[in-house]
Design an enzyme around this catalytic site. Structure first.
Site, PDB file in Angstrom:
ATOM      1  N   TRP A 133      -2.849  -2.567  -1.791  1.00  0.00           N
ATOM      2  CA  TRP A 133      -2.512  -4.125  -1.861  1.00  0.00           C
ATOM      3  C   TRP A 133      -3.472  -4.745  -0.771  1.00  0.00           C
ATOM      4  O   TRP A 133      -3.209  -4.499   0.470  1.00  0.00           O
ATOM      5  CB  TRP A 133      -1.079  -4.276  -1.796  1.00  0.00           C
ATOM      6  CG  TRP A 133      -0.790  -5.661  -1.626  1.00  0.00           C
ATOM      7  CD1 TRP A 133      -0.363  -6.263  -2.892  1.00  0.00           C
ATOM      8  CD2 TRP A 133      -0.737  -6.857  -0.934  1.00  0.00           C
ATOM      9  NE1 TRP A 133      -0.149  -7.639  -3.146  1.00  0.00           N
ATOM     10  CE2 TRP A 133      -0.269  -8.007  -1.857  1.00  0.00           C
ATOM     11  CE3 TRP A 133      -0.925  -7.178   0.465  1.00  0.00           C
ATOM     12  CZ2 TRP A 133      -0.043  -9.275  -1.185  1.00  0.00           C
ATOM     13  CZ3 TRP A 133      -0.774  -8.340   0.907  1.00  0.00           C
ATOM     14  CH2 TRP A 133      -0.403  -9.250   0.178  1.00  0.00           C
ATOM     15  N   LYS A 178       5.738  -4.557  -4.213  1.00  0.00           N
ATOM     16  CA  LYS A 178       7.109  -4.510  -4.074  1.00  0.00           C
ATOM     17  C   LYS A 178       7.456  -4.588  -2.611  1.00  0.00           C
ATOM     18  O   LYS A 178       8.621  -5.361  -2.318  1.00  0.00           O
ATOM     19  CB  LYS A 178       7.519  -3.210  -4.754  1.00  0.00           C
ATOM     20  CG  LYS A 178       9.280  -3.244  -4.763  1.00  0.00           C
ATOM     21  CD  LYS A 178       9.629  -2.782  -6.054  1.00  0.00           C
ATOM     22  CE  LYS A 178      11.055  -2.909  -6.138  1.00  0.00           C
ATOM     23  NZ  LYS A 178      11.590  -4.322  -6.577  1.00  0.00           N
ATOM     24  N   GLU A 203      17.061 -17.827  -8.708  1.00  0.00           N
ATOM     25  CA  GLU A 203      16.807 -16.489  -9.084  1.00  0.00           C
ATOM     26  C   GLU A 203      15.973 -16.186 -10.292  1.00  0.00           C
ATOM     27  O   GLU A 203      14.947 -15.547 -10.402  1.00  0.00           O
ATOM     28  CB  GLU A 203      18.018 -15.602  -8.828  1.00  0.00           C
ATOM     29  CG  GLU A 203      17.500 -13.943  -9.414  1.00  0.00           C
ATOM     30  CD  GLU A 203      16.769 -13.403  -8.529  1.00  0.00           C
ATOM     31  OE1 GLU A 203      16.247 -13.613  -7.582  1.00  0.00           O
ATOM     32  OE2 GLU A 203      16.064 -12.406  -8.824  1.00  0.00           O
ATOM     33  N   ASN A 217      -1.623   1.888   5.304  1.00  0.00           N
ATOM     34  CA  ASN A 217      -0.597   0.924   4.942  1.00  0.00           C
ATOM     35  C   ASN A 217      -0.282  -0.096   6.198  1.00  0.00           C
ATOM     36  O   ASN A 217       0.408   0.341   7.082  1.00  0.00           O
ATOM     37  CB  ASN A 217       0.658   1.540   4.424  1.00  0.00           C
ATOM     38  CG  ASN A 217       1.679   0.352   4.167  1.00  0.00           C
ATOM     39  OD1 ASN A 217       1.501  -0.740   4.349  1.00  0.00           O
ATOM     40  ND2 ASN A 217       2.902   0.897   4.145  1.00  0.00           N
ATOM     41  N   GLY A 218      -0.449  -1.174   6.373  1.00  0.00           N
ATOM     42  CA  GLY A 218      -0.219  -2.049   7.231  1.00  0.00           C
ATOM     43  C   GLY A 218      -1.462  -3.219   7.798  1.00  0.00           C
ATOM     44  O   GLY A 218      -2.475  -3.156   6.954  1.00  0.00           O
ATOM     45  N   ARG A 246       3.695  -0.531  -5.012  1.00  0.00           N
ATOM     46  CA  ARG A 246       3.499  -0.882  -3.570  1.00  0.00           C
ATOM     47  C   ARG A 246       1.878  -1.463  -3.467  1.00  0.00           C
ATOM     48  O   ARG A 246       1.668  -1.984  -2.451  1.00  0.00           O
ATOM     49  CB  ARG A 246       3.387   0.020  -2.544  1.00  0.00           C
ATOM     50  CG  ARG A 246       4.641   1.046  -2.612  1.00  0.00           C
ATOM     51  CD  ARG A 246       4.740   2.083  -1.566  1.00  0.00           C
ATOM     52  NE  ARG A 246       4.525   1.906  -0.409  1.00  0.00           N
ATOM     53  CZ  ARG A 246       5.832   1.382   0.592  1.00  0.00           C
ATOM     54  NH1 ARG A 246       6.886   1.520   0.090  1.00  0.00           N
ATOM     55  NH2 ARG A 246       5.586   0.848   1.921  1.00  0.00           N
ATOM     56  N   HIS A 297      16.193 -36.775  -8.297  1.00  0.00           N
ATOM     57  CA  HIS A 297      15.643 -37.147  -6.873  1.00  0.00           C
ATOM     58  C   HIS A 297      14.073 -36.658  -7.276  1.00  0.00           C
ATOM     59  O   HIS A 297      13.820 -36.720  -5.811  1.00  0.00           O
ATOM     60  CB  HIS A 297      16.520 -36.827  -5.953  1.00  0.00           C
ATOM     61  CG  HIS A 297      18.013 -37.070  -5.824  1.00  0.00           C
ATOM     62  ND1 HIS A 297      18.248 -38.414  -5.686  1.00  0.00           N
ATOM     63  CD2 HIS A 297      19.371 -36.633  -5.992  1.00  0.00           C
ATOM     64  CE1 HIS A 297      19.671 -38.613  -5.496  1.00  0.00           C
ATOM     65  NE2 HIS A 297      20.169 -37.541  -5.900  1.00  0.00           N
ATOM     66  N   LYS A 333      12.268 -15.153 -10.985  1.00  0.00           N
ATOM     67  CA  LYS A 333      12.001 -14.036 -11.880  1.00  0.00           C
ATOM     68  C   LYS A 333      10.812 -14.702 -12.873  1.00  0.00           C
ATOM     69  O   LYS A 333       9.844 -13.851 -13.087  1.00  0.00           O
ATOM     70  CB  LYS A 333      13.350 -13.723 -12.733  1.00  0.00           C
ATOM     71  CG  LYS A 333      14.101 -12.750 -12.030  1.00  0.00           C
ATOM     72  CD  LYS A 333      13.663 -11.407 -11.683  1.00  0.00           C
ATOM     73  CE  LYS A 333      13.179 -11.430 -10.238  1.00  0.00           C
ATOM     74  NZ  LYS A 333      13.962 -11.048  -9.527  1.00  0.00           N
ATOM     75  N   CYS A 383       0.909  -1.293   0.062  1.00  0.00           N
ATOM     76  CA  CYS A 383       0.058   0.033  -0.128  1.00  0.00           C
ATOM     77  C   CYS A 383       0.694   1.208   0.093  1.00  0.00           C
ATOM     78  O   CYS A 383       1.752   1.120   0.542  1.00  0.00           O
ATOM     79  CB  CYS A 383      -0.975   0.196   0.943  1.00  0.00           C
ATOM     80  SG  CYS A 383      -1.997  -1.313   1.313  1.00  0.00           S
ATOM     81  N   GLU A 387       7.267 -15.256 -11.001  1.00  0.00           N
ATOM     82  CA  GLU A 387       6.719 -14.058 -10.421  1.00  0.00           C
ATOM     83  C   GLU A 387       5.946 -13.256 -11.570  1.00  0.00           C
ATOM     84  O   GLU A 387       4.966 -12.399 -11.468  1.00  0.00           O
ATOM     85  CB  GLU A 387       7.301 -13.348  -9.468  1.00  0.00           C
ATOM     86  CG  GLU A 387       8.370 -12.468  -9.922  1.00  0.00           C
ATOM     87  CD  GLU A 387       9.326 -11.869  -8.788  1.00  0.00           C
ATOM     88  OE1 GLU A 387       8.640 -11.151  -8.032  1.00  0.00           O
ATOM     89  OE2 GLU A 387      10.330 -11.546  -9.094  1.00  0.00           O
TER      90      GLU A 387
HETATM   91  O1  M6R Z   1      12.914  -5.295  -0.266  1.00  0.00           O
HETATM   92  P1  M6R Z   1      13.275  -6.467   0.084  1.00  0.00           P
HETATM   93  O2  M6R Z   1      14.574  -6.841  -0.661  1.00  0.00           O
HETATM   94  O3  M6R Z   1      13.537  -7.009   1.488  1.00  0.00           O
HETATM   95  O4  M6R Z   1      12.339  -7.652  -0.736  1.00  0.00           O
HETATM   96  C1  M6R Z   1      12.275  -9.007  -0.700  1.00  0.00           C
HETATM   97  C2  M6R Z   1      11.466  -9.590  -1.627  1.00  0.00           C
HETATM   98  O5  M6R Z   1      10.117  -9.391  -1.282  1.00  0.00           O
HETATM   99  C3  M6R Z   1      11.713  -9.459  -2.989  1.00  0.00           C
HETATM  100  O6  M6R Z   1      12.967  -9.827  -3.372  1.00  0.00           O
HETATM  101  C4  M6R Z   1      10.672 -10.221  -3.885  1.00  0.00           C
HETATM  102  O7  M6R Z   1      11.254 -11.538  -3.672  1.00  0.00           O
HETATM  103  C5  M6R Z   1      11.076  -9.533  -5.436  1.00  0.00           C
HETATM  104  N1  M6R Z   1       9.550  -9.487  -5.857  1.00  0.00           N
HETATM  105  C6  M6R Z   1      11.591 -10.653  -6.328  1.00  0.00           C
HETATM  106  O8  M6R Z   1      11.772 -10.176  -7.590  1.00  0.00           O
END
Ligand code: M6R
Length: 613
Positions: free
Chosen positions: A77, A608, A486, A103-104, A27, A509, A490, A2, A493
């Site tokens: 959000w 984010k 990673e 927000n929260g 956000r 396995h 990517k 948010c 998501e």
């Molecule tokens: O702000 P942060 O680095 O703590 O965020 C951690 C994760 O939420 C963040 O890396 C998330 O996995 C991303 N969407 C990955 O692309």
């Protein structure tokens, strides 16, 4: 999660709020809304979906809104209640005379709601936020003449959970108040106008001068003043800080989306992150940390998502060079663990945003054994910088796309520096070798730029292999394994294709059962002794019908043999290879998602900054 914006000043409130929300949309983007001081009342406008929907509604209001001078805005959000107009913020109380954006999470909202219902209050939403609006309205009604900021303080005393909240009341035109407990909030300082936001990115087009609002504080903003108070009403003196990020950093420029822009900003992110910390001869200087690492005999990395993968890469290098054992812990698990450590344990908390609730809580858990905490973050002044004993800032600039790319590169570079520094302190590597590794690391911007150039226009064949994909596997060994994790994160998501990162040797396995023509295998072949082993594992998938995309150094004959498609990367010093391998993985995820017509910057269900548990 948010985004909140507030403004008081000139006849441009709606313009400032909408622009600010546009920069905070990363956000959350389930709904958006505004609450504006208009005459002796408050006008609230809310729309479901992206901010552009709210923009259309605002534009349809015949322009009279454009002359208003004070208000608050929100981009959501969803936590409590599905995305809908009723659940969008602002939430109002007192027949619309009070409006709140939040927000929260208010953890005790159910009890508070019951209490309000018993008093005959009617609720219009399923949100936790609405209780705040009603409590604030009740407080104002019961205490005529009490300043809004005091009324808000009184209400906050009843709330449990985490929040940043902003409020307006018809009883105090030209005033916006806000408060913070665990969720971020900054004040932007202007001339004849002042601003509030969840993050400085929202206001870079307006000001570079900011004040942080600390936990438990309440702030009152007018066109001419910003006053911060403790929750007990004591005034607080706060020095402003300057932000050196450019307004252009939050604009798309020549790019169609922020993800592609940020992938291409990696050379600059690396250059800025290494600058001042690595001299021309390869010497590392991390004295800015102010930490004595000589007694450190154990490291715990706590992080989430992409930051966790950077931590895994850091572990490999630190253990190899400095011979200090490193545990990499998923923050959301670690926070509820019974951690092992002592005052000789260094806790490295990695977080782009510096706000991630789980990572912050994990730091709190680690405090139990008295370890020193080093924060690696991209956000100056963020919560984590205040929880840590020392901070190493990544200098990636604002990262807008939900999928993290340039922040990852910068995190890896900082961990590389830490590994070199620790190896020097521990004396585990000779000076010449250390300097040589440092000089290699200095080439990171150049090598990543060369990778981007080499891959320009080369991803298309790989994207085709994903056209009918129902899942995919990302394989690697050694340092290529975290890179594979990673790459899988990517892709999943932003394209919503189920993707798993696996240690190539572990694949037989279990996950090899997934392999067929509709499960492309992305294999990072790597170098050195593990390369042959990885190749054998990849051959095993190819033998079962997998379409293999091989990430390999240029002119690698083995890659041509196992790969339906080869994504070539330049030859690079060992310390730089994970950074170089990540580039094709980022580009692949981007292009697969855009090929499917998806919004890569705002993937579904995500936000984010994950500021809730
Ligand atoms: O702000 P942060 O680095 O703590 O965020 C951690 C994760 O939420 C963040 O890396 C998330 O996995 C991303 N969407 C990955 O692309």
């Amino acid at each position: 999660m948010c985004g909140i914006v507030g403004y008081v000043g000139k006849e441009r409130c709606v313009e400032v709020l909408m622009q600010g929300l546009g920069h905070l949309e990363y956000r959350g983007y389930d709904s958006a809304g505004l609450a504006l001081h208009e005459g002796s009342g408050i006008e609230s406008i809310r729309e479901v979906g992206r901010l552009e929907n709210l923009g259309r509604t605002v534009a349809a209001r015949n322009g009279h809104l454009s002359r208003l001078r004070a208000g608050i805005g929100h981009t959501r959000w969803a936590t409590h209640g599905r995305p809908s107009q009723e659940n969008a913020h602002p939430q109002v109380g007192g027949e619309g005379s009070v409006a709140v954006v939040h927000n929260g999470i208010i953890e005790n909202f159910a009890e508070l709601k019951e209490e309000l219902l018993e008093r005959g209050v009617r609720f219009g939403s399923e949100t936790d936020t609405e209780v705040m609006a009603h409590l604030l309205a009740e407080r104002i009604e019961g205490n005529p003449g009490e300043p809004l900021r005091e009324a808000l303080s009184g209400v906050l005393g009843r709330l449990e959970g985490s929040f940043a909240v902003a409020a307006v009341s018809a009883a105090e035109p030209g005033v916006v108040v806000a408060a913070r407990h665990q969720s971020p909030l900054v004040v932007g300082l202007g001339n004849g106008e002042n601003f509030l936001a969840s993050a400085v990115q929202a206001l870079l087009g307006e000001t570079r001068e900011f004040l942080v609002v600390e936990n438990g504080e309440v702030v009152e903003v007018t066109d001419a003043s910003v006053r911060i108070f403790t929750q007990d009403g004591e005034p607080v003196e706060r020095e402003p800080f300057e932000v050196d990020w450019d307004a252009e950093a939050v604009e798309l420029g020549i790019y169609e989306d922020f993800m592609m822009k940020e992938i291409h900003e990696q050379p600059e992110a690396l250059r800025a992150t290494l600058s001042g910390r690595l001299d021309a001869g390869g010497g590392v200087d991390l004295s800015e940390m102010g930490l004595d690492l000589s007694g450190i005999d154990r490291i715990v990395v706590v992080a989430c998502g992409t930051a966790l993968h950077a931590g895994l890469l850091g572990k490999g290098l630190i253990e190899r060079l400095a011979r200090v054992p490193v545990e990499v812990a998923v923050a959301s698990e670690y926070r509820y663990s019974d951690p092992i450590g002592d005052e000789n344990t260094l806790v490295v908390a990695i977080s782009q945003s510096g706000e991630t609730t789980d990572t912050l809580a994990a730091v709190g858990t680690a405090r139990a054994f008295g370890g020193k905490v080093l924060a690696v973050t991209n956000t100056r002044g963020s919560l984590i910088t205040r929880e840590a004993d020392a901070v190493l800032l990544t200098q990636a600039g604002p990262e807008i796309c939900v999928a993290s790319t340039k922040a990852f590169a910068a995190q890896v570079a900082v961990l590389d520096l830490l590994a070199l520094n620790l190896a020097r302190v521990k004396g585990t590597i000779g000076e010449d070798e250390l300097l040589s590794l440092g000089r290699d690391l200095r080439r990171a911007p150049e090598k990543v730029a060369a990778t981007l150039a080499l891959l320009e226009g080369k991803i298309g064949d790989a994207v085709e292999l994903f056209e009918d994909a129902r899942c995919s596997l990302f394989l690697g060994r050694g340092p290529a394994f975290p890179a594979a994790l990673e790459g899988a994160l990517k892709l999943k998501e932003i394209s919503y294709i189920p993707s798993e990162g696996y240690a190539a040797g572990e694949m037989k396995h279990g996950p090899i059962a997934l392999v067929d023509e509709q499960c492309p295998v992305v294999a990072i072949l790597g170098e050195g002794t593990l390369r042959e082993k990885t190749l054998s594992n990849v051959e095993e998938t190819a033998a079962r019908g997998a379409n293999v995309i091989a990430i390999a150094r240029e002119d690698d004959p083995a890659a041509e043999r196992v790969g339906r498609v080869v994504l070539s990367v330049p030859d690079a010093p060992e310390i730089l290879r994970p950074l170089v391998w990540t580039v094709p993985l980022q580009l692949l995820a981007h292009d697969v998602a855009t090929d499917r017509g998806l919004d890569v910057d705002k993937p579904r269900n995500l936000a984010k900054s994950v500021t809730v548990e």
